[in-house]
Scaffold this motif. Structure first.
Motif, short mmCIF file in Angstrom:
data_model
loop_
_atom_site.label_atom_id
_atom_site.label_comp_id
_atom_site.label_asym_id
_atom_site.label_seq_id
_atom_site.Cartn_x
_atom_site.Cartn_y
_atom_site.Cartn_z
N PHE A 58 -4.99 13.76 2.71
CA PHE A 58 -4.91 12.62 1.79
C PHE A 58 -5.08 13.06 0.35
N TYR A 102 0.20 12.27 0.51
CA TYR A 102 -0.47 13.30 1.28
C TYR A 102 0.16 14.64 0.97
N TYR A 162 -4.21 6.91 -3.14
CA TYR A 162 -3.82 5.63 -2.55
C TYR A 162 -3.67 4.57 -3.64
N THR A 199 -3.82 -2.18 6.65
CA THR A 199 -4.50 -0.95 7.03
C THR A 199 -4.61 -0.78 8.54
N SER A 218 -8.69 6.86 11.31
CA SER A 218 -8.94 6.04 10.13
C SER A 218 -10.23 5.28 10.38
N ARG A 225 0.84 -1.20 0.00
CA ARG A 225 0.00 0.00 0.00
C ARG A 225 0.87 1.25 0.00
N TYR A 231 0.65 5.67 -0.22
CA TYR A 231 -0.21 6.84 -0.07
C TYR A 231 0.58 8.11 -0.37
N ASN A 267 -11.71 1.04 3.10
CA ASN A 267 -10.76 -0.03 2.79
C ASN A 267 -9.37 0.51 2.48
N THR A 268 -9.28 1.83 2.29
CA THR A 268 -7.98 2.37 1.92
C THR A 268 -7.07 2.57 3.11
N GLY A 269 -7.65 2.75 4.29
CA GLY A 269 -6.82 3.05 5.45
C GLY A 269 -6.34 4.49 5.46
N LYS A 270 -6.98 5.37 4.70
CA LYS A 270 -6.51 6.75 4.69
C LYS A 270 -6.75 7.39 6.05
N LEU A 271 -5.88 8.32 6.37
CA LEU A 271 -5.92 8.99 7.66
C LEU A 271 -6.48 10.40 7.53
N ILE A 272 -7.30 10.77 8.51
CA ILE A 272 -7.78 12.13 8.65
C ILE A 272 -7.00 12.74 9.80
N PHE A 273 -6.21 13.77 9.53
CA PHE A 273 -5.36 14.36 10.54
C PHE A 273 -6.01 15.59 11.15
N GLU A 300 -8.03 5.08 -4.94
CA GLU A 300 -8.80 6.22 -4.45
C GLU A 300 -8.03 7.51 -4.71
#
Lengths: 113, 116
Positions: free
Chosen positions: A45, A35, A48, A98, B95, A31, A33, B100-106, A56
């Motif tokens: 973000f 940012y 991804y 994840t 998260s 994976r 990413y 499913n992406t595991g993206k983070l909101i900071f 995404e």
């Protein structure tokens, strides 16, 4: 395990020029990413990848931005026709799962003049 | 909508003082993960801790401790006996399990300055 590498560390470009950044993730991480972090803010973000598939994209990623991850290894982020508002730190991160925190790179700081 | 709020923009303490960094989050998911990261002047984000929404036990790691309270949607971080090397920007992140992406909101981050 050499961590996540990003190149270059700093980039100064004139408005209207194209720039490309590279990210080399930890080798076994599938994976990846991207940012963006502006001054005084938390990272936001952008996009991804799982292996080579871009799964995404944030609405922050305008048409001038494109990211690739050929063969599921390193990734590139290209910004076309840069604008002053693109000035920011661009962070890359990779992970195997994840459920666990990513490993972030040191970032590429872009300054558009 | 998911959101992370770190109301303290900057905190300044003298070495050896204890300091608590606040984090409040919003999410509609019942399964989610909370994180803390440290960003020293070098710029690299350093992972400190991950906590899932089903584990409300507080955690201690050396001088660091975390207090997770679902009732107040908070995940606060305390540094005991602060040191100059603790000076950095600290980010709380969320998260969502439905992602499913595991993206983070900071959050916006809290700048901690520890003076000698």
């Amino acid at each position: 395990d050499t961590g996540v590498s990003q190149d270059p560390r700093h980039k100064i470009t004139k408005r209207g020029q194209n720039v490309t950044f590279r990210c080399d993730p930890i080798s076994e991480h599938n994976r990846l990413y991207w940012y963006r972090q502006t001054l005084g803010q938390g990272p936001e973000f952008l996009t991804y990848f799982q292996n080579e598939a871009q799964l995404e994209k944030s609405r922050l990623l305008s048409d001038r931005f494109s990211a690739e991850r050929p063969k599921g290894s390193f990734s590139t982020l290209e910004i076309q026709r840069t604008e002053q508002g693109d000035s920011a730190m661009y962070l890359c991160a990779s992970s195997l799962d994840t459920l666990y925190g990513y490993t972030f790179g040191s970032g590429t700081r872009l300054t558009v003049v | 909508a998911q959101k992370v709020t770190q109301a303290q923009t900057e905190i300044s303490v003298v070495e050896k003082e204890d300091v608590t960094l606040d984090c409040v989050y919003e999410t509609r998911d019942t399964t989610y993960y909370l994180f803390w990261y440290k960003q020293p002047p070098s710029g690299e984000l350093v992972f400190l801790i991950r906590r899932n929404s089903f584990d409300e036990q507080n955690e201690i790691s050396g001088r660091y401790s975390w207090n997770f309270q679902k009732s107040t949607s908070s995940f606060n971080f305390t540094i005991t006996a602060s040191q100059v090397v603790d000076s950095a920007v600290y980010f709380c992140a969320l998260s969502e399990g439905s992602s499913n992406t595991g993206k983070l909101i900071f959050g916006q981050g809290t700048t901690l300055q520890v003076k000698p």
